[in-house]
Design an enzyme around this catalytic site. Structure first.
Site, PDB file in Angstrom:
ATOM      1  N   ASP A 205      42.183  45.140  44.876  1.00 33.13           N
ATOM      2  CA  ASP A 205      42.185  44.687  43.488  1.00 33.13           C
ATOM      3  C   ASP A 205      41.513  43.307  43.501  1.00 33.13           C
ATOM      4  OD1 ASP A 205      42.743  43.401  41.140  1.00 33.13           O
ATOM      5  OD2 ASP A 205      44.859  43.934  41.082  1.00 33.13           O
ATOM      6  N   GLN A 208      41.167  38.918  40.587  1.00 32.39           N
ATOM      7  CA  GLN A 208      41.213  37.456  40.695  1.00 32.39           C
ATOM      8  C   GLN A 208      40.277  36.916  41.767  1.00 32.39           C
ATOM      9  OE1 GLN A 208      42.613  35.518  38.609  1.00 32.39           O
ATOM     10  NE2 GLN A 208      43.911  36.963  37.516  1.00 32.39           N
ATOM     11  N   CYS A 371      52.571  39.719  34.270  1.00 33.25           N
ATOM     12  CA  CYS A 371      52.413  41.130  34.676  1.00 33.25           C
ATOM     13  C   CYS A 371      52.704  41.317  36.160  1.00 33.25           C
ATOM     14  CB  CYS A 371      51.008  41.653  34.366  1.00 33.25           C
ATOM     15  SG  CYS A 371      50.639  41.637  32.628  1.00 33.25           S
TER      16      CYS A 371
HETATM   17  N1  PMP Z   1      44.983  42.627  38.873  1.00 34.00           N
HETATM   18  C1  PMP Z   1      45.156  41.309  38.857  1.00 34.00           C
HETATM   19  C2  PMP Z   1      45.456  40.586  40.123  1.00 34.00           C
HETATM   20  C3  PMP Z   1      45.055  40.622  37.639  1.00 34.00           C
HETATM   21  O1  PMP Z   1      45.233  39.300  37.607  1.00 34.00           O
HETATM   22  C4  PMP Z   1      44.754  41.334  36.464  1.00 34.00           C
HETATM   23  C5  PMP Z   1      44.634  40.635  35.120  1.00 34.00           C
HETATM   24  N2  PMP Z   1      45.566  39.658  34.882  1.00 34.00           N
HETATM   25  C6  PMP Z   1      44.574  42.707  36.554  1.00 34.00           C
HETATM   26  C7  PMP Z   1      44.690  43.318  37.772  1.00 34.00           C
HETATM   27  C8  PMP Z   1      44.277  43.545  35.348  1.00 34.00           C
HETATM   28  O2  PMP Z   1      43.048  43.231  34.835  1.00 34.00           O
HETATM   29  P1  PMP Z   1      42.581  43.906  33.440  1.00 34.00           P
HETATM   30  O3  PMP Z   1      43.608  43.505  32.439  1.00 34.00           O
HETATM   31  O4  PMP Z   1      41.247  43.313  33.179  1.00 34.00           O
HETATM   32  O5  PMP Z   1      42.565  45.365  33.664  1.00 34.00           O
END
Ligand code: PMP
Length: 414
Positions: A205, A208, A371
């Site tokens: 992922d 960031q 989140c």
């Molecule tokens: N993974 C990480 C580590 C994030 O920080 C975020 C967004 N805060 C996401 C996934 C999700 O990204 P998106 O909302 O653009 O799908």
């Protein structure tokens, strides 16, 4: 630092950073981990598409459709170079990181995960790297193992390698290269190598990390990489999924319908070639084109310079607040192990109150669970405040932020 990255010149490119808020204050934007601001080059590219060559791609033979297709595909080729992928067809356009991870779970996961299998995640994952795997595991009767983090926000590589020993059943590792709460940049290359020694593929992922660190998928050797345009100067509604071609070739499609097909008959369908097999329906053409302008902008600055600027600024921020009475900063003390964010709590002040009062100073920071509720449970908190920086933030803004934080403390008498 400023010889490499002229932050004051960069600031001029961002119309929003010139605006005054309702109370007359200038915007000090410190919520870049949530989304970044957009330079005029990106806004202009989107505007140009709609003003000059708006049309659907990949189909029509007339001039403006050819221009739109060319610009859309140019983005793919530039993203390929930006992350050093081997082939343009390894780059799939999605809506965001969340959709990219869902695509993996619903296609590769659906095909490869079976009852009794195990998926390794970490405790610091964003919900978008937990929920798709939970859904898949619940459906298949698989199990998730969460690698723990220590007090300083580092990953427990011993527990990770213990999970990997179960090589018969462990089928996937999925982890964020950088935590959106702890700020830790994890040793992704080493982790991927450990997983590959056990023949386990790895999802990174990069939501960031890609916006802040030079990313080379061949060097990392990750099997999948997901990230979002909106966190790296680009528009919302565009995400990237990189998948190694040899894996992608065996993945079933995700969103089915128009564009992702070669032939459709009453009883069967022949899917389109890569990567179009994974891009069903009319895509977000304007914003994909806008994303190209964002990557061009970052390339001009140089990702090494982005990182150097952030290290210098985050060091300054960290050192400016670390001795505040009652403050608890989460994640590594060694600033070099961090990306451009600091998450904290001040004893006796609710993070939402903190963010609300900072707003009076024109300062935008994030408060809440970010989140990452699995991590919040581990840290035994329900919320925290997070300041996150990018290429247009300055030391003067950090000074105003620190003064405002002290003002919050005076209000709460802590
Ligand atoms: N993974 C990480 C580590 C994030 O920080 C975020 C967004 N805060 C996401 C996934 C999700 O990204 P998106 O909302 O653009 O799908």
């Amino acid at each position: 630092m400023q010889a490499l990255l002229d932050v004051y010149k960069i600031k001029q490119d961002f119309p929003i950073l010139k605006r005054k808020l309702r109370n007359g204050k200038k915007l000090i934007y410190l919520d870049n981990a949530a989304t970044t601001q957009k330079p005029k080059q990106v806004i202009d590219a989107i505007c140009k598409y709609y003003s000059e060559y708006n049309s659907n791609i990949h189909r029509a033979v007339y001039q403006i459709a050819e221009e739109a297709t060319e610009e859309y595909e140019k983005t793919r080729a530039n993203i390929q170079r930006f992350i050093n992928a081997r082939y343009p067809e390894e780059i799939i356009f999605t809506r965001n990181t969340t959709e990219s991870i869902n695509l993996i779970a619903y296609t590769w996961g659906e095909k490869n995960i079976r009852k009794g299998n195990k998926i390794i995640l970490t405790e610091y994952e964003h919900h978008s790297n937990i929920v798709p795997w939970q859904m898949l595991s619940n459906e298949k009767g698989a199990k998730i193992n969460y690698t723990d983090t220590d007090e300083n926000g580092y990953l427990n590589l011993e527990s990770f390698s213990k999970f990997l020993e179960d090589e018969e059943e462990t089928k996937l590792v999925s982890l964020s290269h950088m935590s959106n709460v702890l700020g830790t940049v994890y040793p992704a290359k080493e982790i991927i190598k450990m997983a590959h020694e056990k023949k386990v593929p790895v999802v990174i992922d990069g939501a960031q990390s890609v916006p802040h660190l030079r990313t080379d998928v061949q060097d990392l050797d990750c099997d999948f990489l997901a990230f979002s345009a909106h966190k790296m100067l680009g528009p919302t509604g565009v995400g990237i999924l990189y998948v190694k071609k040899e894996i992608l070739e065996h993945m079933p499609p995700f969103i089915t319908g128009g564009d992702m097909i070669k032939e459709v008959h009453k009883e069967n369908t022949v899917f389109n070639e890569l990567p179009y097999k994974f891009e069903g329906g009319t895509p977000n053409i304007a914003d994909v084109i806008g994303f190209n302008a964002a990557t061009e902008y970052l390339k001009r600055i140089g990702m090494e310079n982005v990182r150097d600027h952030e290290i210098e600024l985050i060091k300054y921020l960290y050192n400016s607040i670390k001795d505040i009475k009652g403050i608890k900063i989460y994640g590594p003390e060694r600033v070099i192990d961090r990306g451009g964010l600091v998450t904290f709590n001040i004893e006796g002040i609710h993070p939402h109150d903190c963010a609300t009062i900072l707003n009076d100073f024109g300062i935008a920071i994030r408060s809440g669970h970010h989140c990452a509720q699995v991590l919040m449970e581990k840290l035994d908190i329900i919320a925290s405040s997070r300041a996150s920086i990018y290429i247009y933030n300055t030391k003067e803004e950090i000074d105003i932020f620190v003064d405002a934080l002290n003002h919050v403390r005076r209000i709460f008498k802590v």
